[in-house]
Design a protein around this motif. Sequence first.
Motif, mmCIF file in Angstrom:
data_model
loop_
_atom_site.group_PDB
_atom_site.id
_atom_site.type_symbol
_atom_site.label_atom_id
_atom_site.label_comp_id
_atom_site.label_asym_id
_atom_site.label_seq_id
_atom_site.Cartn_x
_atom_site.Cartn_y
_atom_site.Cartn_z
ATOM 1 N N VAL A 93 14.314 -4.649 -7.079
ATOM 2 C CA VAL A 93 15.420 -4.065 -6.323
ATOM 3 C C VAL A 93 14.966 -3.688 -4.917
ATOM 4 C CG1 VAL A 93 16.909 -2.022 -6.149
ATOM 5 C CG2 VAL A 93 16.687 -3.247 -8.331
ATOM 6 N N ALA A 94 13.811 -3.037 -4.812
ATOM 7 C CA ALA A 94 13.302 -2.632 -3.509
ATOM 8 C C ALA A 94 13.061 -3.828 -2.609
ATOM 9 C CB ALA A 94 12.018 -1.820 -3.680
ATOM 10 N N ALA A 95 12.485 -4.896 -3.178
ATOM 11 C CA ALA A 95 12.188 -6.081 -2.371
ATOM 12 C C ALA A 95 13.466 -6.781 -1.928
ATOM 13 C CB ALA A 95 11.308 -7.043 -3.175
ATOM 14 N N ASN A 96 14.472 -6.810 -2.794
ATOM 15 C CA ASN A 96 15.755 -7.401 -2.411
ATOM 16 C C ASN A 96 16.384 -6.635 -1.252
ATOM 17 O OD1 ASN A 96 17.225 -9.728 -3.963
ATOM 18 N ND2 ASN A 96 16.009 -8.674 -5.545
ATOM 19 N N MET A 97 16.336 -5.318 -1.328
ATOM 20 C CA MET A 97 16.946 -4.508 -0.278
ATOM 21 C C MET A 97 16.169 -4.621 1.032
ATOM 22 S SD MET A 97 17.950 -1.159 -2.570
ATOM 23 C CE MET A 97 18.482 -0.169 -1.187
ATOM 24 N N MET A 106 10.491 -5.791 10.978
ATOM 25 C CA MET A 106 10.547 -4.338 11.133
ATOM 26 C C MET A 106 9.285 -3.720 10.540
ATOM 27 S SD MET A 106 13.613 -1.766 9.958
ATOM 28 C CE MET A 106 14.716 -2.463 11.181
ATOM 29 N N PRO A 107 8.774 -2.653 11.108
ATOM 30 C CA PRO A 107 7.575 -2.000 10.566
ATOM 31 C C PRO A 107 7.751 -1.567 9.108
ATOM 32 C CG PRO A 107 8.065 -1.160 12.760
ATOM 33 C CD PRO A 107 9.224 -2.024 12.367
ATOM 34 N N ARG A 108 6.675 -1.665 8.335
ATOM 35 C CA ARG A 108 6.751 -1.368 6.901
ATOM 36 C C ARG A 108 7.228 0.057 6.638
ATOM 37 N NH1 ARG A 108 1.388 -4.044 4.044
ATOM 38 N NH2 ARG A 108 1.892 -6.244 4.497
ATOM 39 N N ARG A 109 6.736 0.996 7.433
ATOM 40 C CA ARG A 109 7.111 2.392 7.197
ATOM 41 C C ARG A 109 8.605 2.598 7.407
ATOM 42 N NH1 ARG A 109 3.437 6.903 9.892
ATOM 43 N NH2 ARG A 109 2.010 5.854 8.444
ATOM 44 N N GLU A 110 9.177 1.972 8.420
ATOM 45 C CA GLU A 110 10.610 2.083 8.667
ATOM 46 C C GLU A 110 11.401 1.421 7.545
ATOM 47 O OE1 GLU A 110 14.293 2.932 10.479
ATOM 48 O OE2 GLU A 110 12.285 3.793 10.694
ATOM 49 N N ILE A 111 10.904 0.270 7.078
ATOM 50 C CA ILE A 111 11.576 -0.409 5.959
ATOM 51 C C ILE A 111 11.604 0.493 4.732
ATOM 52 C CG2 ILE A 111 11.394 -2.315 4.311
ATOM 53 C CD1 ILE A 111 10.303 -4.042 6.569
ATOM 54 N N ALA A 112 10.454 1.073 4.391
ATOM 55 C CA ALA A 112 10.376 1.943 3.209
ATOM 56 C C ALA A 112 11.312 3.136 3.348
ATOM 57 C CB ALA A 112 8.936 2.410 3.010
ATOM 58 N N THR A 113 11.389 3.707 4.550
ATOM 59 C CA THR A 113 12.274 4.856 4.777
ATOM 60 C C THR A 113 13.734 4.462 4.567
ATOM 61 O OG1 THR A 113 10.729 5.854 6.343
ATOM 62 C CG2 THR A 113 13.035 6.558 6.468
ATOM 63 N N VAL A 115 14.952 1.867 2.849
ATOM 64 C CA VAL A 115 15.220 1.502 1.455
ATOM 65 C C VAL A 115 15.356 2.751 0.602
ATOM 66 C CG1 VAL A 115 14.228 0.429 -0.601
ATOM 67 C CG2 VAL A 115 14.174 -0.781 1.583
ATOM 68 N N ASP A 116 14.458 3.709 0.779
ATOM 69 C CA ASP A 116 14.532 4.952 -0.004
ATOM 70 C C ASP A 116 15.822 5.697 0.282
ATOM 71 O OD1 ASP A 116 12.098 4.474 -1.178
ATOM 72 O OD2 ASP A 116 10.943 5.742 0.189
ATOM 73 N N ARG A 117 16.221 5.745 1.548
ATOM 74 C CA ARG A 117 17.441 6.463 1.926
ATOM 75 C C ARG A 117 18.671 5.803 1.300
ATOM 76 N NH1 ARG A 117 16.417 7.391 7.298
ATOM 77 N NH2 ARG A 117 17.274 5.373 7.898
ATOM 78 N N LEU A 122 22.906 5.443 -3.073
ATOM 79 C CA LEU A 122 23.613 4.632 -4.065
ATOM 80 C C LEU A 122 23.175 4.912 -5.504
ATOM 81 C CD1 LEU A 122 23.502 1.246 -2.111
ATOM 82 C CD2 LEU A 122 25.510 2.670 -2.487
ATOM 83 N N GLY A 123 22.294 5.881 -5.715
ATOM 84 C CA GLY A 123 21.833 6.184 -7.068
ATOM 85 C C GLY A 123 20.959 5.099 -7.660
#
Length: 377
Positions: A93-97, A106-113, A115-117, A122-123
């Motif tokens: 799911v994370a990789a799809n998003m 895009m920088p990895r840290r921004e991507i992770a932020t 995706v988490d948000r 969306l639960g």
Amino acid sequence: MASIELRGVSKRYPNGLYGVRDIDLKIRDGEFVIFLGPSGCGKSTTLRLIAGLESVTSGDLLIGDQSMVGVPPRDRDVAVVFQSYALYPHMTVAANMAFGLKMRKMPRREIATRVDRAADLLGLSHLLTRKPAALSGGQRQRVALGRAIVREPKVFLFDEPLSNLDAQLRAEMRLELVKLHRRLGRTIIHVTHDQIEAMTMGDRICIMREGRLIQSGPPLEVYANPVDTFVARFLSSPPMNLLPAHLEVDGDGLTVKLGEAIRLAVPERHVPAYRAVAGRPVTFGLRPEDIHEQPPAPTQQGFEVQVVALEALGAETNLVAQPTASGALPEITARLGRQARARTGETVTLYPDLLSMHLFDPETGAVIPRPPLDAPR
């Protein structure tokens, strides 16, 4: 700013046929707009024109006051969610998003932020390590939405994203999309052929037919004041009852004659508007919920019908009936309460609320204007 404006937009194909024709429409920044219509009416084509997936043949299309004619999709800052989820089955799911953001370097840290948000919104936070095969239909749809949300676009374009879900999930996702719009405040265009989605989700409905925009307005306003018989029947289930009739002068008032024996007095409120068409054939329209087992007023007229069928839906009962002693009138539908007493085969009296009546031109289908239902009575 993410307002959208279509100025005389048409899409003509090489074979000479039009997908959409002469569309004029302004969508405000942050508005939730529904494109509604039957299959082939041009609603998805219009959405694809906005997304840049189809080219505009004539007219102009603006997003945020900037013309988008000739601008490629990647440069329009819009996100599209289609009917099919189109998730990569081998990715989590994370990789799809995150996939679209990675493709944009895009920088990895921004991507992770991001995706988490989006996952939290969306639960989906507890599902980030799962793959699509391990998700329900509703969860997959949320992932598709999350993939669009992480891009943080100006505009979201939804092309029938709920049509693959069962009835319960559709109801849940309708509510989730409304909540999402409130949280994000972004412009959303949602394409559907489902009247319930149109009535419950959008700030405004745009009803399309044969490539043209027929009527646009707040859902309840369009429902109460349709511009023609197409809108009257399409925007409800069961649809509006439409009966051939004749409008006659009756002293200082007017009477609608249905068939051979049914005569209904036009309310005084509507007489000035309808007097100009007295003596002419008309189409009489009344919604099922405006037909009752008991008179809405002590002097209200009724007419006899024979009950053909009953659809018990729990909270309400739809009664299908054939008017009696009235010639060859079509069957009508009344939306009654759960305590409806009628039985199949019985002859009963029904009472129309004529303040809610409409008259239409039988040749063009256009409504004959009268004071709107939300005007003072």
